[in-house]
Design a protein around this motif. Structure first.
Motif, PDB file in Angstrom:
ATOM      1  N   LEU A 112     -22.226 -22.304  -0.494  1.00 30.74           N
ATOM      2  CA  LEU A 112     -22.873 -23.552  -0.898  1.00 30.74           C
ATOM      3  C   LEU A 112     -22.527 -24.681   0.072  1.00 30.74           C
ATOM      4  CD1 LEU A 112     -22.541 -23.540  -4.816  1.00 30.74           C
ATOM      5  CD2 LEU A 112     -24.207 -22.356  -3.377  1.00 30.74           C
ATOM      6  N   CYS A 116     -24.992 -25.420   3.159  1.00 35.05           N
ATOM      7  CA  CYS A 116     -25.806 -26.637   2.981  1.00 35.05           C
ATOM      8  C   CYS A 116     -25.534 -27.636   4.107  1.00 35.05           C
ATOM      9  CB  CYS A 116     -25.528 -27.300   1.629  1.00 35.05           C
ATOM     10  SG  CYS A 116     -26.248 -26.409   0.240  1.00 35.05           S
ATOM     11  N   TYR A 145     -30.744 -20.181   5.169  1.00 32.25           N
ATOM     12  CA  TYR A 145     -31.293 -20.247   3.820  1.00 32.25           C
ATOM     13  C   TYR A 145     -31.002 -18.959   3.049  1.00 32.25           C
ATOM     14  CZ  TYR A 145     -33.880 -24.554   4.813  1.00 32.25           C
ATOM     15  OH  TYR A 145     -34.217 -25.850   5.113  1.00 32.25           O
ATOM     16  N   LEU A 148     -27.366 -19.126   1.854  1.00 27.35           N
ATOM     17  CA  LEU A 148     -27.275 -20.004   0.689  1.00 27.35           C
ATOM     18  C   LEU A 148     -27.790 -19.266  -0.542  1.00 27.35           C
ATOM     19  CD1 LEU A 148     -27.027 -22.770  -0.762  1.00 27.35           C
ATOM     20  CD2 LEU A 148     -29.208 -23.429   0.273  1.00 27.35           C
ATOM     21  N   PHE A 202     -28.141 -33.061   3.052  1.00 22.31           N
ATOM     22  CA  PHE A 202     -27.099 -32.265   2.410  1.00 22.31           C
ATOM     23  C   PHE A 202     -27.211 -32.367   0.891  1.00 22.31           C
ATOM     24  CE2 PHE A 202     -23.080 -31.761   0.269  1.00 22.31           C
ATOM     25  CZ  PHE A 202     -22.647 -30.529   0.741  1.00 22.31           C
ATOM     26  N   GLN A 205     -30.151 -30.310  -0.515  1.00 26.00           N
ATOM     27  CA  GLN A 205     -29.859 -28.867  -0.510  1.00 26.00           C
ATOM     28  C   GLN A 205     -28.837 -28.485  -1.581  1.00 26.00           C
ATOM     29  OE1 GLN A 205     -31.550 -26.822   1.219  1.00 26.00           O
ATOM     30  NE2 GLN A 205     -32.518 -28.350   2.506  1.00 26.00           N
ATOM     31  N   TYR A 206     -27.750 -29.254  -1.616  1.00 28.46           N
ATOM     32  CA  TYR A 206     -26.639 -28.930  -2.504  1.00 28.46           C
ATOM     33  C   TYR A 206     -27.058 -29.102  -3.970  1.00 28.46           C
ATOM     34  CZ  TYR A 206     -21.702 -28.680  -3.943  1.00 28.46           C
ATOM     35  OH  TYR A 206     -20.497 -28.322  -4.512  1.00 28.46           O
ATOM     36  N   ALA A 209     -29.271 -26.287  -4.974  1.00 29.39           N
ATOM     37  CA  ALA A 209     -28.478 -25.065  -5.163  1.00 29.39           C
ATOM     38  C   ALA A 209     -27.820 -25.079  -6.539  1.00 29.39           C
ATOM     39  CB  ALA A 209     -27.436 -24.936  -4.055  1.00 29.39           C
TER      40      ALA A 209
END
Ligand code: PL3
Ligand code: FE2
Ligand code: FE2
Length: 231
Positions: A112, A116, A145, A148, A202, A205-206, A209
Motif C-alpha cells: 500500500l 502508492c 498497479y 498494489l 498519493f 491512490q491510498y 486502496a
C-alpha cells in the motif's frame, strides 16, 4: 505553473538537473530494491502465495534495472547512500514487522504505502521526464498497479482479522511518507514535479486502496489525516 510549460523549460543536461537527478534516481533505484527484498521476504511469510510474490519480486528487479539505465542515459551517478538513509525508517519498520510475523503490517508498508508512493511519483514524473525515462516509467507504473492490487486483494480477503493491525500500521508508517516527501521536495521541484501534486496523487491512490480493502469513508478520513499536517 502548468506542467506543459514546466516541461518545455527543463534542461535535462544542466548541472542543476543532474545534481537533483542523482538523488531522485537513487531513491527510485533503492525503492525498487527494497520492494524486491520485501516481496522475497513476503514470499517466505506467505507460502500459499509464494510463486506470485516471487514473480512480483522479479518485476521489481527489472524496474530497478530500468531506472539504473535512466541515470546512465543522463550520465548521472545515483547517490545511493542518500537513498538508503531516505528509506531507513520504513525499512526498519518492515524488518521488525517481518521478524514478528506481522504480515498485515508488511503488506501495508510494501503493497500500500510504497506502491502508492511509487504510483504517485511515476505518474507525476511521466509528463516532465526525458524521452528515454518516460518510456521506461510508463512501462513500470502499469506493473505497480498490479502490486498494489495484490495487497488490496489479500487484505480485503482478510479484512476482519487485519483491520486493527492495519490501523496501527497506518499510524506508525503514514507520517513517514510526509517526512520523506519533505526530504525530496526541493529535488523533485527541479525535475518539474510539485509536492502538492505528489501529495494529492498519493492520497487518492491510498484512499482508494483503503476503500477497496473495506474501510468506510469515515475511517479513511481518520486514517489519512494522520501526520498530514506535517506535509
Ligand atoms: C515499488 O515498486 C517501487 C518503489 C519506489 C518508490 C519511489 C518513491 C519516489 C519518491 C520520490 C519522488 C520523485 C520521483 C521521481 C520519479 C522518477
Ligand atoms: Fe517497482
Ligand atoms: Fe512495485
Amino acid at each position: 505553473m502548468p506542467q506543459l510549460e514546466a516541461s518545455a523549460a527543463i534542461d535535462f543536461y544542466s548541472e542543476t538537473y543532474k545534481d537533483a537527478y542523482s538523488r531522485i534516481n537513487a531513491i527510485v533505484i533503492e525503492g525498487e530494491q527494497e520492494a524486491n527484498d520485501n516481496y522475497m521476504r513476503l514470499a517466505d511469510l506467505l507460502p500459499d502465495q509464494n510463486d506470485q510474490l516471487l514473480s512480483l519480486a522479479k518485476m521489481e528487479n527489472r524496474h530497478k534495472k530500468g531506472f539504473e539505465a535512466c541515470g546512465r542515459n543522463l550520465k548521472v551517478t545515483p547517490d545511493l547512500e542518500f537513498a538508503r538513509e531516505f528509506f531507513s525508517k520504513l525499512h526498519e519498520n518492515f524488518q521488525v514487522a517481518a521478524a514478528q510475523n506481522n504480515i498485515v503490517t508488511c503488506l501495508l508498508i510494501q503493497s500500500l504505502i510504497i506502491e502508492c508512493f511509487a504510483i504517485a511519483a511515476y505518474n507525476i514524473y511521466i509528463p516532465v521526464a526525458d524521452d528515454f525515462a518516460r518510456k521506461i516509467t510508463e512501462g513500470v507504473v502499469k506493473e505497480e498497479y498490479s502490486h498494489l492490487n495484490f495487497g488490496e486483494e489479500w487484505l480485503k480477503a482478510n479484512f476482519e482479522t487485519a483491520k486493527a493491525e492495519l490501523e496501527t500500521a497506518n499510524r506508525q508508517n503514514l507520517p513517514l511518507v510526509w517526512q520523506m516527501l519533505n526530504k525530496v521536495e526541493q529535488d523533485a521541484h527541479v525535475l518539474g514535479m510539485e509536492k502538492e501534486s505528489l501529495v494529492e496523487d498519493f492520497m487518492i491512490q491510498y484512499g482508494e486502496a483503503l476503500e477497496n480493502i473495506g474501510f468506510s469513508t469515515r475511517e479513511i478520513m481518520r486514517m489519512s489525516a494522520l501526520g498530514l499536517s506535517a506535509a
